[in-house]
Design a protein around this motif. Structure first.
Motif, PDB file in Angstrom:
ATOM      1  N   ASN A 134       0.817  -1.207   0.000  1.00  0.00           N
ATOM      2  CA  ASN A 134       0.000   0.000   0.000  1.00  0.00           C
ATOM      3  C   ASN A 134       0.855   1.263   0.000  1.00  0.00           C
ATOM      4  OD1 ASN A 134      -2.151   1.730   0.128  1.00  0.00           O
ATOM      5  ND2 ASN A 134      -2.695   1.283   2.238  1.00  0.00           N
ATOM      6  N   LEU A 135       1.288   1.718   1.173  1.00  0.00           N
ATOM      7  CA  LEU A 135       2.028   2.969   1.260  1.00  0.00           C
ATOM      8  C   LEU A 135       3.197   2.888   2.230  1.00  0.00           C
ATOM      9  CD1 LEU A 135      -1.309   4.200   1.272  1.00  0.00           C
ATOM     10  CD2 LEU A 135       0.107   6.135   0.683  1.00  0.00           C
ATOM     11  N   CYS A 136       4.230   3.630   1.874  1.00  0.00           N
ATOM     12  CA  CYS A 136       5.345   3.904   2.780  1.00  0.00           C
ATOM     13  C   CYS A 136       5.270   5.380   3.138  1.00  0.00           C
ATOM     14  CB  CYS A 136       6.673   3.579   2.106  1.00  0.00           C
ATOM     15  SG  CYS A 136       8.122   4.263   2.960  1.00  0.00           S
ATOM     16  N   ASN A 137       5.241   5.694   4.423  1.00  0.00           N
ATOM     17  CA  ASN A 137       5.174   7.091   4.835  1.00  0.00           C
ATOM     18  C   ASN A 137       6.258   7.419   5.856  1.00  0.00           C
ATOM     19  OD1 ASN A 137       3.052   5.298   6.069  1.00  0.00           O
ATOM     20  ND2 ASN A 137       2.987   6.933   7.592  1.00  0.00           N
ATOM     21  N   ILE A 138       6.765   8.642   5.730  1.00  0.00           N
ATOM     22  CA  ILE A 138       7.828   9.139   6.600  1.00  0.00           C
ATOM     23  C   ILE A 138       7.426  10.526   7.065  1.00  0.00           C
ATOM     24  CG2 ILE A 138      10.292   9.676   6.800  1.00  0.00           C
ATOM     25  CD1 ILE A 138      10.753   7.961   4.271  1.00  0.00           C
ATOM     26  N   ILE A 140       5.267  12.963  10.347  1.00  0.00           N
ATOM     27  CA  ILE A 140       4.426  13.020  11.542  1.00  0.00           C
ATOM     28  C   ILE A 140       3.549  11.779  11.652  1.00  0.00           C
ATOM     29  CG2 ILE A 140       2.445  14.218  12.567  1.00  0.00           C
ATOM     30  CD1 ILE A 140       4.971  15.674  13.112  1.00  0.00           C
ATOM     31  N   ASP A 141       2.990  11.323  10.513  1.00  0.00           N
ATOM     32  CA  ASP A 141       2.086  10.172  10.561  1.00  0.00           C
ATOM     33  C   ASP A 141       2.803   8.886  10.943  1.00  0.00           C
ATOM     34  OD1 ASP A 141       3.452  10.277   8.170  1.00  0.00           O
ATOM     35  OD2 ASP A 141       1.716   9.901   6.898  1.00  0.00           O
ATOM     36  N   SER A 142       4.059   8.729  10.526  1.00  0.00           N
ATOM     37  CA  SER A 142       4.804   7.527  10.907  1.00  0.00           C
ATOM     38  C   SER A 142       5.175   7.551  12.391  1.00  0.00           C
ATOM     39  CB  SER A 142       6.062   7.358  10.040  1.00  0.00           C
ATOM     40  OG  SER A 142       6.959   8.433  10.215  1.00  0.00           O
ATOM     41  N   ILE A 143       5.440   8.751  12.920  1.00  0.00           N
ATOM     42  CA  ILE A 143       5.690   8.895  14.354  1.00  0.00           C
ATOM     43  C   ILE A 143       4.444   8.500  15.144  1.00  0.00           C
ATOM     44  CG2 ILE A 143       6.220  10.511  16.221  1.00  0.00           C
ATOM     45  CD1 ILE A 143       8.626  10.088  14.493  1.00  0.00           C
ATOM     46  N   ILE A 144       3.287   8.965  14.682  1.00  0.00           N
ATOM     47  CA  ILE A 144       2.026   8.613  15.349  1.00  0.00           C
ATOM     48  C   ILE A 144       1.830   7.105  15.339  1.00  0.00           C
ATOM     49  CG2 ILE A 144      -0.496   8.745  15.140  1.00  0.00           C
ATOM     50  CD1 ILE A 144      -0.116  11.638  14.140  1.00  0.00           C
ATOM     51  N   CYS A 145       2.059   6.474  14.198  1.00  0.00           N
ATOM     52  CA  CYS A 145       1.905   5.024  14.098  1.00  0.00           C
ATOM     53  C   CYS A 145       2.848   4.303  15.046  1.00  0.00           C
ATOM     54  CB  CYS A 145       2.166   4.591  12.651  1.00  0.00           C
ATOM     55  SG  CYS A 145       1.900   2.830  12.352  1.00  0.00           S
ATOM     56  N   ASP A 146       4.078   4.776  15.138  1.00  0.00           N
ATOM     57  CA  ASP A 146       5.060   4.152  16.030  1.00  0.00           C
ATOM     58  C   ASP A 146       4.617   4.258  17.488  1.00  0.00           C
ATOM     59  OD1 ASP A 146       7.420   2.907  16.804  1.00  0.00           O
ATOM     60  OD2 ASP A 146       8.565   4.770  16.828  1.00  0.00           O
ATOM     61  N   ARG A 147       4.097   5.412  17.870  1.00  0.00           N
ATOM     62  CA  ARG A 147       3.706   5.615  19.269  1.00  0.00           C
ATOM     63  C   ARG A 147       2.414   4.873  19.631  1.00  0.00           C
ATOM     64  NH1 ARG A 147       5.255  12.095  19.808  1.00  0.00           N
ATOM     65  NH2 ARG A 147       7.504  11.736  20.004  1.00  0.00           N
ATOM     66  N   ILE A 148       1.574   4.596  18.640  1.00  0.00           N
ATOM     67  CA  ILE A 148       0.354   3.829  18.906  1.00  0.00           C
ATOM     68  C   ILE A 148       0.709   2.484  19.538  1.00  0.00           C
ATOM     69  CG2 ILE A 148      -1.496   2.504  17.794  1.00  0.00           C
ATOM     70  CD1 ILE A 148      -1.831   4.833  15.853  1.00  0.00           C
ATOM     71  N   THR A 149       1.753   1.851  19.006  1.00  0.00           N
ATOM     72  CA  THR A 149       2.182   0.549  19.525  1.00  0.00           C
ATOM     73  C   THR A 149       2.520   0.636  21.003  1.00  0.00           C
ATOM     74  OG1 THR A 149       3.070  -0.010  17.347  1.00  0.00           O
ATOM     75  CG2 THR A 149       3.800  -1.355  19.193  1.00  0.00           C
ATOM     76  N   HIS A 150       3.181   1.716  21.391  1.00  0.00           N
ATOM     77  CA  HIS A 150       3.527   1.902  22.809  1.00  0.00           C
ATOM     78  C   HIS A 150       2.267   2.070  23.653  1.00  0.00           C
ATOM     79  CE1 HIS A 150       5.096   3.567  26.527  1.00  0.00           C
ATOM     80  NE2 HIS A 150       4.374   4.647  26.328  1.00  0.00           N
ATOM     81  N   PHE A 151       1.360   2.931  23.215  1.00  0.00           N
ATOM     82  CA  PHE A 151       0.162   3.199  24.025  1.00  0.00           C
ATOM     83  C   PHE A 151      -0.722   1.962  24.155  1.00  0.00           C
ATOM     84  CE2 PHE A 151       1.039   7.749  23.014  1.00  0.00           C
ATOM     85  CZ  PHE A 151       1.091   8.201  24.324  1.00  0.00           C
ATOM     86  N   LYS A 152      -0.715   1.103  23.141  1.00  0.00           N
ATOM     87  CA  LYS A 152      -1.533  -0.115  23.205  1.00  0.00           C
ATOM     88  C   LYS A 152      -1.080  -1.075  24.296  1.00  0.00           C
ATOM     89  CE  LYS A 152      -3.447  -0.565  18.533  1.00  0.00           C
ATOM     90  NZ  LYS A 152      -3.416  -1.368  17.279  1.00  0.00           N
ATOM     91  N   THR A 153       0.179  -0.929  24.740  1.00  0.00           N
ATOM     92  CA  THR A 153       0.686  -1.818  25.785  1.00  0.00           C
ATOM     93  C   THR A 153       0.221  -1.382  27.176  1.00  0.00           C
ATOM     94  OG1 THR A 153       2.739  -0.548  26.078  1.00  0.00           O
ATOM     95  CG2 THR A 153       2.749  -2.287  24.401  1.00  0.00           C
ATOM     96  N   VAL A 280       5.896   1.215   6.889  1.00  0.00           N
ATOM     97  CA  VAL A 280       5.601   0.442   5.682  1.00  0.00           C
ATOM     98  C   VAL A 280       4.362  -0.402   5.962  1.00  0.00           C
ATOM     99  CG1 VAL A 280       6.464  -1.266   4.032  1.00  0.00           C
ATOM    100  CG2 VAL A 280       8.041   0.382   5.057  1.00  0.00           C
ATOM    101  N   ASP A 281       3.222   0.064   5.480  1.00  0.00           N
ATOM    102  CA  ASP A 281       1.956  -0.642   5.736  1.00  0.00           C
ATOM    103  C   ASP A 281       1.763  -0.923   7.228  1.00  0.00           C
ATOM    104  OD1 ASP A 281       1.385  -0.604   3.054  1.00  0.00           O
ATOM    105  OD2 ASP A 281       1.861  -2.705   2.694  1.00  0.00           O
ATOM    106  N   GLY A 282       2.117   0.060   8.058  1.00  0.00           N
ATOM    107  CA  GLY A 282       1.932  -0.081   9.498  1.00  0.00           C
ATOM    108  C   GLY A 282       3.107  -0.681  10.230  1.00  0.00           C
ATOM    109  N   GLU A 283       4.090  -1.196   9.502  1.00  0.00           N
ATOM    110  CA  GLU A 283       5.288  -1.776  10.123  1.00  0.00           C
ATOM    111  C   GLU A 283       6.375  -0.699  10.194  1.00  0.00           C
ATOM    112  OE1 GLU A 283       8.656  -5.134   9.024  1.00  0.00           O
ATOM    113  OE2 GLU A 283       6.598  -5.454   8.366  1.00  0.00           O
TER     114      GLU A 283
END
Length: 307
Positions: A134-138, A140-153, A280-283
């Motif tokens: 799908n998409l590769c993004n670099i 603010i949005d990739s930072i948000i995605c990265d931090r979501i993983t932390h908050f989910k814990t 990369v697609d959420g990864e």
């Protein structure tokens, strides 16, 4: 009837009730359509990829019941197994891949249509060895995605709450610091752009994040990457632009003059003097150097039969 071997992988954390209720019916319909299924269940993040890598070579089609994350693992795992087409019973909240190919989610739950569907071939993108459908993004949005993983814990934090907290803390931090990241991006024709960019997207598909449309003209089978970037702006200006950007109405919009770059390419190289958070697609991975290249006609995907 010619029989086909099907690997059916279920993510029990994505839409589990709907899948559980319909599992017997799903398998019965596939069997009636000439499929011989092997059913496996994922137990942890990344497990689907390992299962596919282990078993895809022994099957003609790999079907997953899950969301975009599970589907992405399936796509990653089938690389190197061109014999295996990919199918999906979309049970996640976003299902961006389904939106990108112009299909209806409900058609994937019409198992007569799915069994009698056709395999269509789509492109993929290679991002530093990571396969992107799908998409590769670099940015603010990739930072948000990265931090979501932390908050989910954190205990008691749901997926939507994790998204809200990640967005608030990322944008809040940007209000008192920088909203952009230094990058030089060089495209396949030798052209390059340099500066601080708030958002940079390399798209095979046009939709991500459940409805954001940064590259609204992208097609998944045209052999090109659609690129979009927005230069660093202040938080007030960002607030003025974000709604149009999300809706895909930034292209040709005079509000974005001087901030927006849109173009197409088949490859690009991103260089920075800071470690970039790449999604990369959420990864997520981090690197100062990112190579991005289209892989044309590389994803065989089972699309439900038309009405």
């Amino acid at each position: 009837m010619n029989t086909k071997r099907m690997l059916f992988i279920i993510n029990p954390c994505a839409g589990q009730r709907r899948v559980a209720r319909k599992l017997a019916d799903i398998l019965q319909r596939f069997c009636a359509g000439g499929m011989v299924p092997t059913v496996l269940t994922t137990e942890y993040a990344g497990h689907a990829r390992k299962l596919v890598q282990q078993y895809a070579g022994q099957h003609d089609i790999v079907v997953c019941a899950g969301g975009d994350g599970t589907l992405n693992e399936i796509l990653q795992g089938t690389v190197g197994h061109p014999n295996a087409a990919i199918g999906c019973v979309p049970c996640g909240s976003g299902n961006d891949f389904i939106k990108n190919i112009g299909a209806k989610k409900e058609d994937f739950f019409d198992f007569n249509k799915l069994v009698n569907g056709k395999v269509r071939i789509y492109d993929a993108i290679n991002v530093n060895g990571h396969i992107c459908s799908n998409l590769c993004n670099i940015g603010i949005d990739s930072i948000i995605c990265d931090r979501i993983t932390h908050f989910k814990t954190l205990p008691g934090i749901s997926g939507q709450m994790a998204y809200n907290l990640s967005t608030f803390t990322t944008i809040g931090a940007g209000a008192f610091g920088h909203m952009g990241f230094p990058m030089t991006i060089t495209f396949d024709d030798g052209e390059s752009i340099s500066g601080r960019y708030m958002l940079s997207v390399f798209g095979n598909g046009k939709v991500y994040g459940g409805g954001w449309r940064p590259v609204p003209n992208a097609e998944m089978d045209d052999g090109f990457i659609d690129f979009c970037s927005i230069k660093e702006v202040g938080i007030i200006k960002a607030g003025e632009l974000i709604g149009s950007y999300k809706a895909g109405k930034h292209v040709g919009n005079p509000k974005f003059d001087g901030y927006l770059t849109m173009r197409r390419c088949t490859s690009a190289h991103v260089e920075s003097d800071v470690s970039l958070t790449v999604c990369v697609d959420g990864e997520i991975f981090k690197s100062k150097s990112v190579d991005i290249k289209i892989i044309p006609a590389s994803l065989p995907f089972l699309v439900p039969a038309a009405d």
